[in-house]
Design a protein around this motif. Structure first.
Motif, mmCIF file in Angstrom:
data_model
loop_
_atom_site.group_PDB
_atom_site.id
_atom_site.type_symbol
_atom_site.label_atom_id
_atom_site.label_comp_id
_atom_site.label_asym_id
_atom_site.label_seq_id
_atom_site.Cartn_x
_atom_site.Cartn_y
_atom_site.Cartn_z
ATOM 1 N N HIS A 7 -8.426 -10.790 -1.701
ATOM 2 C CA HIS A 7 -7.967 -9.731 -2.904
ATOM 3 C C HIS A 7 -8.693 -8.723 -3.181
ATOM 4 C CE1 HIS A 7 -4.746 -11.700 -5.261
ATOM 5 N NE2 HIS A 7 -4.874 -12.527 -4.538
ATOM 6 N N ALA A 8 -9.908 -8.722 -3.421
ATOM 7 C CA ALA A 8 -10.968 -7.798 -3.854
ATOM 8 C C ALA A 8 -10.864 -6.633 -2.718
ATOM 9 C CB ALA A 8 -12.300 -8.012 -3.930
ATOM 10 N N LEU A 9 -11.030 -6.890 -1.449
ATOM 11 C CA LEU A 9 -11.140 -5.960 -0.525
ATOM 12 C C LEU A 9 -9.713 -5.369 -0.234
ATOM 13 C CD1 LEU A 9 -12.979 -7.971 2.282
ATOM 14 C CD2 LEU A 9 -13.565 -6.076 1.040
ATOM 15 N N CYS A 10 -8.441 -5.820 -0.625
ATOM 16 C CA CYS A 10 -7.311 -4.945 -0.520
ATOM 17 C C CYS A 10 -7.281 -3.942 -1.772
ATOM 18 C CB CYS A 10 -6.202 -6.098 -0.647
ATOM 19 S SG CYS A 10 -6.022 -6.970 0.850
ATOM 20 N N ARG A 11 -7.516 -4.659 -3.023
ATOM 21 C CA ARG A 11 -7.748 -3.697 -3.979
ATOM 22 C C ARG A 11 -8.444 -2.591 -3.691
ATOM 23 N NH1 ARG A 11 -3.663 -4.516 -7.274
ATOM 24 N NH2 ARG A 11 -3.333 -6.562 -8.094
ATOM 25 N N LEU A 64 -3.108 -11.116 10.360
ATOM 26 C CA LEU A 64 -3.138 -10.013 10.049
ATOM 27 C C LEU A 64 -2.249 -9.026 10.478
ATOM 28 C CD1 LEU A 64 -5.393 -8.916 7.941
ATOM 29 C CD2 LEU A 64 -6.795 -8.522 9.706
ATOM 30 N N GLU A 65 -1.002 -8.920 9.719
ATOM 31 C CA GLU A 65 0.153 -8.445 10.333
ATOM 32 C C GLU A 65 0.759 -7.129 9.140
ATOM 33 O OE1 GLU A 65 2.175 -9.645 12.878
ATOM 34 O OE2 GLU A 65 0.282 -10.473 13.249
ATOM 35 N N MET A 66 0.960 -6.283 9.951
ATOM 36 C CA MET A 66 1.180 -4.921 9.242
ATOM 37 C C MET A 66 2.552 -4.313 9.271
ATOM 38 S SD MET A 66 -0.628 -1.224 8.807
ATOM 39 C CE MET A 66 -2.226 -1.581 9.052
ATOM 40 N N LEU A 67 3.296 -3.959 8.300
ATOM 41 C CA LEU A 67 4.666 -3.294 8.433
ATOM 42 C C LEU A 67 4.637 -1.891 7.850
ATOM 43 C CD1 LEU A 67 7.158 -6.200 7.120
ATOM 44 C CD2 LEU A 67 5.941 -6.089 9.318
ATOM 45 N N ALA A 93 3.248 0.875 3.437
ATOM 46 C CA ALA A 93 2.965 -0.425 4.289
ATOM 47 C C ALA A 93 2.629 -1.566 3.623
ATOM 48 C CB ALA A 93 1.727 0.259 5.108
ATOM 49 N N VAL A 94 2.968 -2.596 4.159
ATOM 50 C CA VAL A 94 2.531 -3.951 3.710
ATOM 51 C C VAL A 94 1.869 -4.607 4.682
ATOM 52 C CG1 VAL A 94 4.471 -4.435 2.108
ATOM 53 C CG2 VAL A 94 4.479 -5.140 4.593
ATOM 54 N N LEU A 95 0.763 -5.494 3.954
ATOM 55 C CA LEU A 95 -0.135 -6.359 4.828
ATOM 56 C C LEU A 95 0.194 -7.517 4.525
ATOM 57 C CD1 LEU A 95 -2.208 -5.721 6.901
ATOM 58 C CD2 LEU A 95 -4.073 -5.882 5.159
ATOM 59 N N PHE A 152 0.761 -1.114 0.019
ATOM 60 C CA PHE A 152 -0.136 0.043 -0.122
ATOM 61 C C PHE A 152 0.938 1.266 -0.265
ATOM 62 C CE2 PHE A 152 -2.620 -3.308 1.914
ATOM 63 C CZ PHE A 152 -3.862 -3.202 1.523
ATOM 64 N N ASP A 153 0.002 2.334 -0.541
ATOM 65 C CA ASP A 153 1.016 3.513 -0.458
ATOM 66 C C ASP A 153 1.097 4.178 0.941
ATOM 67 O OD1 ASP A 153 1.276 3.620 -3.111
ATOM 68 O OD2 ASP A 153 -0.520 4.795 -3.381
#
Ligand SMILES: Cc1cc2nc3c(=O)[nH]c(=O)nc-3n(C[C@H](O)[C@H](O)[C@H](O)COP(=O)(O)OP(=O)(O)OC[C@H]3O[C@@H](n4cnc5c(N)ncnc54)[C@H](O)[C@@H]3O)c2cc1C
Length: 503
Positions: free
Chosen positions: A310-314, A264-267, A289-291, A241-242
């Motif tokens: 997939h769809a929700l991330c998009r 469900l991890e985020m950096l 960020a990456v999820l 993600f941006d």
């Protein structure tokens, strides 16, 4: 990390005194179970919370419950405090022998005593390493679900004492949900069997109160832990993600859709910059960020749920989504997350791994506050989260050779925890309180709450012999909230007050 600006307010006892104690204790547990010379004690004066150092007087490595009883009876006779220690990976300074005395290390109590496949439990000694248990039961199609990122080193005894969490605890629950029974040796040497191999035992839930008590109630010498079947299917995605706001929106959307991911991890951006040169995943260094999303469960319906993720991330604005094609790639994606703390060493000479928690929906607010604190204290802060359960790990980067930088790191940590509490969260999502946050407990608890905890602790350990000066503030408050002498005083090069534990 070099211990600059650290707490070190008490030298070990003189060597001849330690030698005499060691000789006497050796008659009970054997000479090869005791360390007392300066060089052999050295690795034990610190744990994963490297800003504090306290040397023990003796290290004892028992192998049986009977030996642990011997050690505690000996300690009581000599008025020595006892601190239990597993692998020493704790990040809150819980395994530090803050008042010296005996550090009781369970590393040699590392046997899996029984695996009951039909009833899905294992009986283990406390020094069994978390990941080793899952390896051992894998041929039976089972695993031990709580998976702290330290699972290759941390022990099940330490996990129980800290109520450890981990990426997959979002779906499977934290350590306390997997503990069926514990054998606990109390400060007077008596042995208590809490819980049962069967589910839902009657009586007071002594397992429940002991898990998370950070070694202040007794020394855990045996555990009966639940095992769960390995999932039939696993799908793992890494979405780029941006910014953290859009990654956070994806988290909210996935959970809001009723999907319960296994993890469900985020950096954040700075963490990506630290891990990419180490894992070589091809993560864009300008990403915000990456999820990391993992789904597991029955194969039936998995394609549909994967498509939804997939769809929700998009929809939330993911630039790209990569799915692991096989187990090797899955492990590589996980390496980015599980190696994130270690990778911080690339960014600064010192990093302070923090742990706080907020309600999941308040993550954007707490991140904005962290950004502000980072600017105020002129320190970079990299964030790693168990985003699904609102547990954040800000990594405060500082210069170990600059006392002012160390002091600002302390201040930043205090401000971040204040923000977590203000936003409806708390002081720890999984690492515990230990020495690190003891003096901040008044932020999250009223004096009556703390008094109730202290009374419970006294019921288990009336003399305060076990892991003194941990978890509870050192002094009761005086109406205006509990004093917090620790962090600021230490940062200023002063020793914390010496009034003794509040028990
Ligand atoms: C790289 C890294 C990643 C980490 N990731 C996570 C994570 O994802 N989730 C998480 O929860 N934590 C994590 N941690 C923190 C740490 O690994 C956990 O707190 C772990 O549970 C500590 O286990 P240990 O065996 O190292 O215990 P220690 O650090 O040795 O001790 C921790 C506490 O447990 C007490 N204790 C230990 N053994 C016993 C016993 N037998 N009886 C009574 N008390 C005992 C000690 O007195 C101390 O208070 C991480 C740490 C590192 C370094």
């Amino acid at each position: 990390m070099q211990p600059s600006g650290e707490q070190r307010n008490r030298p070990a006892r003189p060597a001849p005194e330690r030698a005499a104690l060691a000789r006497e204790l050796a008659r009970r547990v054997g000479e090869d179970s005791i360390l007392w010379t300066d060089d052999t004690l050295l690795p034990y004066d610190v744990d994963g919370f490297t800003l504090a150092k306290f040397p023990p007087d003796l290290v004892v490595l028992p192998t049986t419950t009977a030996q642990v009883t011997d050690v505690l009876v000996f300690a009581r006779a000599h008025g020595l405090p006892v601190t239990a220690r597993g692998a020493g990976t704790g990040l809150a300074g819980g395994a530090l022998a803050e008042e010296g005395g005996i550090l009781l290390v369970t590393a040699r109590m590392d046997r899996v005593l029984e695996v009951d496949v039909s009833n899905r439990f294992a009986v283990v000694q406390p020094g069994v390493v978390n990941a080793h248990l899952s390896e051992r039961v894998a041929p039976h199609g089972l695993h031990y679900a709580p998976d702290p990122s330290s699972q290759m080193a941390s022990t099940l005894g330490g996990n129980a004492a800290t109520n450890a969490g981990g990426p997959h605890c979002l779906k499977y629950g934290q350590t306390h949900q997997h503990m069926r029974a514990l054998t606990l040796v109390l400060a007077d040497g008596s042995v208590v069997e809490a819980g049962s191999r069967a589910l839902d035992p009657p009586g007071l839930n002594l397992v429940g109160v002991t898990v998370g008590s950070e070694g202040t109630f007794g020394v855990v010498t045996e555990l009966v832990v639940g095992l769960v079947p390995r999932p039939e299917a696993v799908r793992t995605f890494l979405a780029v993600f941006d910014d953290v706001t859009s990654a956070g929106a994806a988290v909210t959307a996935i959970v809001g859709r009723g999907i319960v991911p296994a993890a469900l991890e985020m950096l954040d951006h700075l963490t990506i910059v630290a891990v990419e040169p180490y894992v070589h995943l091809g993560l864009p260094l300008d990403a915000g960020a990456v999820l990391l999303v993992e789904l597991d469960g029955p194969a039936a319906g998995m394609d549909r749920r994967a498509g939804e993720v997939h769809a929700l991330c998009r929809e939330a604005g993911a630039r790209s989504i990569r799915e692991a094609k096989d187990e090797a790639e899955r492990l590589l994606l996980w390496k980015a997350r599980k190696g994130a703390f270690g990778a911080m060493g690339r960014l600064a000479s010192g990093f302070y791994v923090m742990d706080g928690v907020v309600p999941r929906t308040r993550l954007p607010e707490v991140l904005a506050r962290i950004e502000q604190i980072s600017a105020e204290q002129d320190l970079r802060i990299a964030n790693v989260f168990h985003a699904g359960d609102g547990n954040l790990h800000p990594n405060v980067l500082y210069d170990v050779d600059d006392p002012d930088s160390v002091a600002r790191a302390w201040r930043a940590s205090e401000r971040i925890l204040e923000a977590c509490v203000e936003l409806g969260g708390s002081l720890s999502g999984e690492h515990g309180i230990g020495n690190e946050k003891r003096d901040l407990m008044g932020l999250a608890f009223a004096e009556d709450d703390l008094a109730a905890m202290a009374a419970l602790r006294r019921a288990f350990d009336p003399e305060g012999r076990l892991n003194p000066r941990k978890m509870l503030p050192l002094r009761p408050g005086c109406g205006e909230g509990l004093p917090r002498p620790g962090l600021a005083a230490v940062a200023a090069g002063l020793s914390p007050d010496g009034e003794g534990p509040w028990i």
